[in-house]
Design an enzyme around this catalytic site. Sequence first.
Site, PDB file in Angstrom:
ATOM      1  N   GLY A  97     -23.878 -35.258 -15.056  1.00  0.00           N
ATOM      2  CA  GLY A  97     -22.932 -34.250 -14.501  1.00  0.00           C
ATOM      3  C   GLY A  97     -23.522 -32.787 -14.423  1.00  0.00           C
ATOM      4  O   GLY A  97     -22.555 -31.815 -14.687  1.00  0.00           O
ATOM      5  N   ASN A 123     -24.170 -31.308 -11.638  1.00  0.00           N
ATOM      6  CA  ASN A 123     -23.227 -30.709 -10.758  1.00  0.00           C
ATOM      7  C   ASN A 123     -22.054 -30.224 -10.985  1.00  0.00           C
ATOM      8  O   ASN A 123     -21.468 -29.159 -10.667  1.00  0.00           O
ATOM      9  CB  ASN A 123     -23.208 -31.498  -9.295  1.00  0.00           C
ATOM     10  CG  ASN A 123     -24.566 -30.984  -8.335  1.00  0.00           C
ATOM     11  OD1 ASN A 123     -24.990 -29.870  -8.080  1.00  0.00           O
ATOM     12  ND2 ASN A 123     -25.209 -32.167  -8.246  1.00  0.00           N
ATOM     13  N   ILE A 159     -19.696 -46.863  -3.761  1.00  0.00           N
ATOM     14  CA  ILE A 159     -19.516 -46.848  -2.477  1.00  0.00           C
ATOM     15  C   ILE A 159     -17.924 -46.902  -2.237  1.00  0.00           C
ATOM     16  O   ILE A 159     -17.433 -47.987  -2.744  1.00  0.00           O
ATOM     17  CB  ILE A 159     -20.319 -47.797  -1.660  1.00  0.00           C
ATOM     18  CG1 ILE A 159     -21.930 -47.688  -1.617  1.00  0.00           C
ATOM     19  CG2 ILE A 159     -19.735 -47.806  -0.224  1.00  0.00           C
ATOM     20  CD1 ILE A 159     -22.498 -48.719  -0.952  1.00  0.00           C
ATOM     21  N   ASN A 163     -18.763 -34.442  -0.680  1.00  0.00           N
ATOM     22  CA  ASN A 163     -19.803 -35.014  -1.560  1.00  0.00           C
ATOM     23  C   ASN A 163     -21.014 -34.187  -1.484  1.00  0.00           C
ATOM     24  O   ASN A 163     -21.298 -33.394  -0.306  1.00  0.00           O
ATOM     25  CB  ASN A 163     -20.257 -36.568  -0.957  1.00  0.00           C
ATOM     26  CG  ASN A 163     -21.475 -37.217  -1.631  1.00  0.00           C
ATOM     27  OD1 ASN A 163     -21.307 -37.159  -2.894  1.00  0.00           O
ATOM     28  ND2 ASN A 163     -22.046 -37.794  -0.825  1.00  0.00           N
ATOM     29  N   HIS A 176     -25.393 -34.368  -1.178  1.00  0.00           N
ATOM     30  CA  HIS A 176     -26.422 -35.657  -1.084  1.00  0.00           C
ATOM     31  C   HIS A 176     -27.852 -34.839  -0.982  1.00  0.00           C
ATOM     32  O   HIS A 176     -27.912 -33.793  -0.403  1.00  0.00           O
ATOM     33  CB  HIS A 176     -26.423 -36.246   0.441  1.00  0.00           C
ATOM     34  CG  HIS A 176     -27.324 -37.255   0.602  1.00  0.00           C
ATOM     35  ND1 HIS A 176     -27.328 -38.546   0.018  1.00  0.00           N
ATOM     36  CD2 HIS A 176     -28.373 -37.383   1.322  1.00  0.00           C
ATOM     37  CE1 HIS A 176     -28.253 -39.127   0.478  1.00  0.00           C
ATOM     38  NE2 HIS A 176     -28.971 -38.776   1.170  1.00  0.00           N
ATOM     39  N   SER A 224     -27.374 -31.558   1.021  1.00  0.00           N
ATOM     40  CA  SER A 224     -26.271 -31.215   1.741  1.00  0.00           C
ATOM     41  C   SER A 224     -24.940 -31.468   1.524  1.00  0.00           C
ATOM     42  O   SER A 224     -24.857 -32.439   0.513  1.00  0.00           O
ATOM     43  CB  SER A 224     -26.292 -32.236   3.197  1.00  0.00           C
ATOM     44  OG  SER A 224     -27.834 -32.095   3.668  1.00  0.00           O
ATOM     45  N   GLU A 240     -18.451 -43.285   7.287  1.00  0.00           N
ATOM     46  CA  GLU A 240     -19.784 -43.449   7.485  1.00  0.00           C
ATOM     47  C   GLU A 240     -20.545 -43.018   6.286  1.00  0.00           C
ATOM     48  O   GLU A 240     -20.579 -41.685   5.871  1.00  0.00           O
ATOM     49  CB  GLU A 240     -20.391 -42.729   8.641  1.00  0.00           C
ATOM     50  CG  GLU A 240     -21.801 -42.892   8.992  1.00  0.00           C
ATOM     51  CD  GLU A 240     -22.150 -42.085  10.157  1.00  0.00           C
ATOM     52  OE1 GLU A 240     -23.431 -42.071  10.176  1.00  0.00           O
ATOM     53  OE2 GLU A 240     -21.392 -41.415  10.807  1.00  0.00           O
ATOM     54  N   LEU A 241     -21.355 -43.853   5.646  1.00  0.00           N
ATOM     55  CA  LEU A 241     -22.173 -43.409   4.401  1.00  0.00           C
ATOM     56  C   LEU A 241     -22.890 -42.221   4.741  1.00  0.00           C
ATOM     57  O   LEU A 241     -23.870 -42.343   5.545  1.00  0.00           O
ATOM     58  CB  LEU A 241     -22.905 -44.690   3.888  1.00  0.00           C
ATOM     59  CG  LEU A 241     -23.759 -44.532   2.699  1.00  0.00           C
ATOM     60  CD1 LEU A 241     -22.602 -44.072   1.291  1.00  0.00           C
ATOM     61  CD2 LEU A 241     -24.616 -45.745   2.323  1.00  0.00           C
ATOM     62  N   ASP A 242     -22.779 -41.074   3.886  1.00  0.00           N
ATOM     63  CA  ASP A 242     -23.606 -39.912   4.017  1.00  0.00           C
ATOM     64  C   ASP A 242     -23.541 -39.339   5.475  1.00  0.00           C
ATOM     65  O   ASP A 242     -24.370 -38.901   5.826  1.00  0.00           O
ATOM     66  CB  ASP A 242     -25.136 -40.197   3.595  1.00  0.00           C
ATOM     67  CG  ASP A 242     -25.190 -40.777   2.156  1.00  0.00           C
ATOM     68  OD1 ASP A 242     -24.287 -40.118   1.362  1.00  0.00           O
ATOM     69  OD2 ASP A 242     -26.069 -41.441   1.952  1.00  0.00           O
ATOM     70  N   GLU A 287     -28.918 -27.839  -5.280  1.00  0.00           N
ATOM     71  CA  GLU A 287     -27.467 -28.411  -5.255  1.00  0.00           C
ATOM     72  C   GLU A 287     -26.502 -27.897  -6.167  1.00  0.00           C
ATOM     73  O   GLU A 287     -25.445 -27.365  -5.892  1.00  0.00           O
ATOM     74  CB  GLU A 287     -27.889 -29.733  -6.127  1.00  0.00           C
ATOM     75  CG  GLU A 287     -28.438 -30.731  -5.062  1.00  0.00           C
ATOM     76  CD  GLU A 287     -28.433 -31.951  -5.870  1.00  0.00           C
ATOM     77  OE1 GLU A 287     -27.803 -32.331  -6.766  1.00  0.00           O
ATOM     78  OE2 GLU A 287     -29.319 -32.945  -5.353  1.00  0.00           O
TER      79      GLU A 287
END
Length: 220
Positions: free
Chosen positions: A16, A18, A96, A111, A113, A140, A147-149, A178
Amino acid sequence: MPAAACKVVVLISGSGSNLQALIDNIAAGENPANIAAVISNRGDAYGLQRAQAAGITTRVLDHKAFSDRESFDRALIEAIDGFDPQLVVLAGFMRILSGDFVRHYQGRLLNIHPSLLPKYKGLHTHQRALADGEHEHGCSVHFVTEELDGGPLVVQAVVPITQGDTPDDLAQRVHAQEHRIYPLAVRWFAEGRVRLNEQGASLDGQLLAASGKVLHPLDT
């Protein structure tokens, strides 16, 4: 709706860090978001302790107690919607998500990444960037789609890759960024400045480029 009314639910699976950056940003008065709850699929996630220390409600929903991903996601939707959030933030949530879940929160699901998307979707991003001889790397924040990422980008931070870097060196440098850009993206959403529409992500009413807003190490 006033910016201060923007309620956020944060989903975590691990330490945790972030989440902590967002907690600190809000506590410093720099962000009008309000974290209504932190939900984890792991009862031993350290991020739960971070949330509890900040007086934030926590919930544990163990994915192993469900027969499949879809039934877990339905229960997760019910748990999240009990807090009536305007925004759901994935902060190291290692699941996922089903298409039904993503569609339910379309336009209000963020999200982060650890790569400069669209490069290096998936896992082991730091090792892959080094193996390819990249000169820069980063992280990012994006809206989540099926669509994943692959959802529209909001903001990216760039870090240099220097000779002799290890994956751990690079990970530390990326983590620092981040912790800078995720609270920023959440603040923009809470202030009504960033939104997702049919054309993509926009900031202050202007459609963002495919890379989102790009920040470099010397940017303030």
